[in-house]
Design an enzyme around this catalytic site. Structure first.
Site, PDB file in Angstrom:
ATOM      1  N   TYR A 176       0.833  -1.200   0.000  1.00 19.02           N
ATOM      2  CA  TYR A 176       0.000   0.000   0.000  1.00 19.02           C
ATOM      3  C   TYR A 176       0.877   1.263   0.000  1.00 19.02           C
ATOM      4  CZ  TYR A 176      -3.464  -3.558   0.645  1.00 19.02           C
ATOM      5  OH  TYR A 176      -4.228  -4.678   0.454  1.00 19.02           O
ATOM      6  N   ARG A 223       3.519  -0.794  11.031  1.00 18.84           N
ATOM      7  CA  ARG A 223       3.617  -2.134  10.451  1.00 18.84           C
ATOM      8  C   ARG A 223       4.457  -2.126   9.175  1.00 18.84           C
ATOM      9  NH1 ARG A 223      -0.679  -6.584   8.082  1.00 18.84           N
ATOM     10  NH2 ARG A 223      -0.017  -8.260   9.463  1.00 18.84           N
TER      11      ARG A 223
END
Length: 351
Positions: A176, A223
């Site tokens: 992403y 993350r």
């Protein structure tokens, strides 16, 4: 695994956590669905719940019916979720996920072209309202728009705290937007956000710094998925790990609550991260055998072991593990979208 641990501001009862999992059950405007409070509160015994990715802005949406965390309606709906989790003694971090180029105009309310560090399509398909379609070429963000996007993350983090979340996890993994800046073959910029390893780490660091400044570093997790070369068209390049060697020490200087690794198999690099990461380390090993659930904790590699589908299919996973009870099998046909089936109807030992 069953010893308590302090992560950020949270005193957790054990070393398991619920990993973020996309479920595609929000309303069209990104407001979390009516069953979301039940779904998450059923799993409050996991100690720490990291939610599915919530877009921080209109342009952050990639998939159909994914939740947002940037409008008053979003905040009000998430408040019902966080209240329900807290009422059962759990903690909840809302994951901030900007999909970047992994988007399609048919999936968003504004129908705009996706945005990315560079105008490079990932050469994969995405599920849309019209079925599977190729992900189109995204529009390259200007430096001014990058600053606006960082501000969007900041505002979304504030919205999450207003909604009662214990903190947020910044999604810098799995192909992403933030990962797209990291990955060499998704980022061919020639300004300060591209080229060198330090430049490709810059966007991630600036997002983390903005969020930590807004809500506190001890309420901010991050993350990553180093070495993830096959997911949704991402390619970090031959020297991809060098970006993480720039990124992780800079994140460590921010004193974040935790670093969450989607581990893909490079054991030497995992040990390297453990050596220079000073706060809590969450290690998510996708597909690990159940008997190895505590291996990283016992070895001192991980402080917390997040789990995904086991928690999805077993709201009472902690009780089942403590009592060596067999687990429910996950229904993969209901993972994405739908109603209560495969979402809030998994049986527990009490019913």
């Amino acid at each position: 695994m069953w010893s308590p641990v302090k992560v950020g501001t949270m005193n957790l009862p054990h070393r398991l956590a619920m990993a973020p999992m996309t479920r595609n059950r929000a309303q069209v405007d990104g407001t979390p669905g009516d069953l979301a409070a039940l779904y998450y509160s059923q799993r409050a015994a996991m100690g720490l719940i990291i939610t599915e990715g919530a877009q921080p802005s209109d342009d952050g949406q990639g998939y159909i019916l994914s939740p947002g965390i940037y409008t008053k309606n979003h905040i009000n709906a998430w408040k019902k979720i966080t209240d329900a989790v807290h009422a059962k003694g759990g903690h909840i971090y809302i994951q901030l996920m900007h999909a970047g180029r992994m988007s399609h105009p048919d999936n968003t309310s504004h129908h705009r072209q996706g945005v990315a560090p560079s105008a490079i399509a990932p050469s994969v398909e995405i599920f849309t309202t019209k079925g599977m379609q190729d992900v189109p070429v995204p529009r390259e963000l200007s430096e001014e728009e990058i600053q606006i996007t960082i501000a969007d993350f900041r505002k979304a983090a504030a919205a999450a705290i207003e909604a009662g979340a214990d903190g947020v996890e910044i999604h810098g993994a799995n192909g992403y937007l933030i990962h797209q800046f990291i990955a060499e073959h998704a980022n061919n910029r020639t300004d300060k956000y591209g080229g060198s390893a330090a430049n490709r780490a810059r966007f991630a660091i600036e997002v983390a710094a903005a969020v930590a400044d807004e809500i506190g570093a001890d309420r901010t997790g991050f993350r990553i998925s180093p070495g993830n070369l096959a997911y949704i068209g991402i390619d970090e390049g031959e020297h991809g790990l060098d970006v993480y060697r720039q990124l992780i020490p800079e994140l460590d200087k921010l004193n974040l609550a935790y670093l969450h690794i989607m581990h893909t198999g490079n054991e030497d690099f995992l040990k390297e991260i453990r050596d220079f990461w000073s706060s809590s380390l969450l290690v998510n090993r996708f597909g690990r055998p159940l008997e190895n659930i505590d291996t990283d904790i016992e070895a001192g590699i991980a402080d917390v072991a997040p789990v995904g589908t086991w928690a999805l299919a077993n709201p009472d996973l902690v009780e089942r593990l403590k009592n060596s009870v067999s687990l429910n099998e996950p229904d993969r046909t209901t993972f994405f979208g739908g109603d209560s089936k495969g979402y809030t109807d998994y049986p527990t030992l009490d019913n």
